[in-house]
Design a protein around this motif. Structure first.
Motif, short mmCIF file in Angstrom:
data_model
loop_
_atom_site.label_atom_id
_atom_site.label_comp_id
_atom_site.label_asym_id
_atom_site.label_seq_id
_atom_site.Cartn_x
_atom_site.Cartn_y
_atom_site.Cartn_z
N MET A 34 9.13 -37.84 -26.81
CA MET A 34 8.21 -37.38 -25.78
C MET A 34 6.78 -37.57 -26.28
N LEU A 35 5.85 -37.84 -25.35
CA LEU A 35 4.45 -38.09 -25.66
C LEU A 35 3.54 -37.04 -25.03
N ALA A 36 2.41 -36.81 -25.72
CA ALA A 36 1.31 -36.03 -25.16
C ALA A 36 0.01 -36.76 -25.48
N THR A 37 -0.99 -36.56 -24.63
CA THR A 37 -2.31 -37.15 -24.87
C THR A 37 -3.36 -36.05 -24.93
N ALA A 38 -4.39 -36.28 -25.74
CA ALA A 38 -5.56 -35.40 -25.82
C ALA A 38 -6.76 -36.32 -25.69
N GLU A 39 -7.43 -36.26 -24.56
CA GLU A 39 -8.46 -37.24 -24.24
C GLU A 39 -9.81 -36.61 -23.99
N SER A 40 -10.83 -37.24 -24.54
CA SER A 40 -12.20 -36.85 -24.24
C SER A 40 -12.87 -38.00 -23.50
N CYS A 41 -13.28 -39.04 -24.19
CA CYS A 41 -14.08 -40.11 -23.56
C CYS A 41 -13.32 -40.89 -22.49
N THR A 42 -12.01 -40.85 -22.49
CA THR A 42 -11.23 -41.56 -21.48
C THR A 42 -10.92 -40.70 -20.27
N GLY A 43 -11.14 -39.41 -20.35
CA GLY A 43 -10.99 -38.53 -19.20
C GLY A 43 -9.64 -38.58 -18.51
N GLY A 44 -8.59 -38.87 -19.25
CA GLY A 44 -7.24 -38.89 -18.67
C GLY A 44 -6.70 -40.28 -18.37
N LEU A 45 -7.45 -41.33 -18.70
CA LEU A 45 -6.98 -42.69 -18.41
C LEU A 45 -5.71 -43.07 -19.18
N VAL B 226 -7.08 -33.15 -20.94
CA VAL B 226 -8.40 -33.75 -20.80
C VAL B 226 -9.38 -32.71 -21.30
N THR B 227 -9.95 -32.97 -22.46
CA THR B 227 -10.81 -32.00 -23.13
C THR B 227 -12.19 -32.63 -23.34
N TYR B 228 -12.90 -32.76 -22.26
CA TYR B 228 -14.19 -33.43 -22.29
C TYR B 228 -15.24 -32.60 -23.00
N SER B 229 -15.23 -31.30 -22.79
CA SER B 229 -16.23 -30.44 -23.44
C SER B 229 -15.72 -29.94 -24.79
N ASN B 230 -16.65 -29.52 -25.61
CA ASN B 230 -16.29 -28.93 -26.90
C ASN B 230 -15.48 -27.65 -26.70
N GLU B 231 -15.85 -26.88 -25.68
CA GLU B 231 -15.12 -25.64 -25.39
C GLU B 231 -13.67 -25.94 -25.03
N ALA B 232 -13.44 -26.99 -24.27
CA ALA B 232 -12.07 -27.36 -23.90
C ALA B 232 -11.28 -27.78 -25.13
N LYS B 233 -11.91 -28.50 -26.04
CA LYS B 233 -11.22 -28.90 -27.27
C LYS B 233 -10.78 -27.66 -28.05
N ALA B 234 -11.63 -26.66 -28.10
CA ALA B 234 -11.30 -25.43 -28.82
C ALA B 234 -10.25 -24.62 -28.06
N GLU B 235 -10.46 -24.40 -26.77
CA GLU B 235 -9.57 -23.55 -25.99
C GLU B 235 -8.19 -24.16 -25.77
N MET B 236 -8.14 -25.43 -25.42
CA MET B 236 -6.86 -26.04 -25.06
C MET B 236 -6.09 -26.60 -26.25
N LEU B 237 -6.83 -27.05 -27.27
CA LEU B 237 -6.18 -27.73 -28.40
C LEU B 237 -6.30 -26.97 -29.71
N GLY B 238 -7.09 -25.92 -29.72
CA GLY B 238 -7.25 -25.14 -30.94
C GLY B 238 -8.16 -25.77 -31.98
N VAL B 239 -9.01 -26.72 -31.56
CA VAL B 239 -9.95 -27.33 -32.50
C VAL B 239 -10.97 -26.27 -32.89
N ASP B 240 -11.17 -26.10 -34.18
CA ASP B 240 -12.10 -25.09 -34.69
C ASP B 240 -13.54 -25.45 -34.28
N PRO B 241 -14.22 -24.57 -33.56
CA PRO B 241 -15.62 -24.85 -33.18
C PRO B 241 -16.51 -25.16 -34.38
#
Length: 171
Positions: free
Chosen positions: A23-34, A54-69
């Motif tokens: 199974m695959l998952a994507t985490a996209e910023s600059c491609t916006g879901g392409l 689709v984690t375009y903002s820094n907040e989305a990267k942190a909230e949805m993917l757990g990327v440390d701010p």
């Protein structure tokens, strides 16, 4: 909308994933879901594609993917470290076996001397293996950078899938 060569590439990748029960998952910023959009353009992709973030903002990267701010503040959103954290976060927050992440500067603005327009960081995380990372600087306009990013992301997923394909059983 989808270039024929990408549709062919995506269809072949999905078949390999399906054959290997991955199974695959994507985490996209600059491609916006392409990337997810390219994969899901193929009929039957639901057997392989678990989800796309689709984690375009820094907040989305942190909230949805757990990327440390703090990592984003220190390295910048467009960095290898953030791409790795995005891929690992997508893997941890999905049912996927493999996750691809992309973060970059698609342009036409936003580039700097150290992070020019066209710079994209990629990462592929998969269970039981070390996260792979890569970066490229693609030429062209915003659209060209985004489609080149999709093509490279599919190739990186493919490289991760090939060693996991089921081998024929010995007689």
């Amino acid at each position: 909308m989808l270039p024929d060569d990408l549709k062919t590439q995506a269809a072949a990748l999905l078949e390999r994933c399906k054959a290997a029960s991955l199974m695959l998952a994507t985490a996209e910023s600059c491609t916006g879901g392409l990337i997810a959009g390219t994969l899901t353009e193929i009929a039957g992709s639901s057997a392989v594609v678990d989800r796309g973030f689709v984690t375009y903002s820094n907040e989305a990267k942190a909230e949805m993917l757990g990327v440390d701010p703090a990592l984003i503040a220190q390295q910048g959103a467009v960095s290898e470290a953030v791409a790795r954290a995005m891929a690992e976060g997508a893997l941890a927050r999905s049912r996927a076996d493999i996750a691809v992440a992309v973060t970059g500067v698609a342009g036409p603005g936003g580039g700097t001397a150290t992070k020019p327009v066209g710079l994209v960081h990629f990462a592929v995380a998969h269970t039981g293996a070390e996260t792979a990372a890569h970066h490229e600087v693609f030429p062209g306009n915003r659209s060209a950078v985004r489609w080149a990013t999709v093509e490279k992301a599919l190739a990186m997923i493919d490289a991760a899938v090939r060693p996991r394909e089921r081998k024929p059983e010995a007689p």
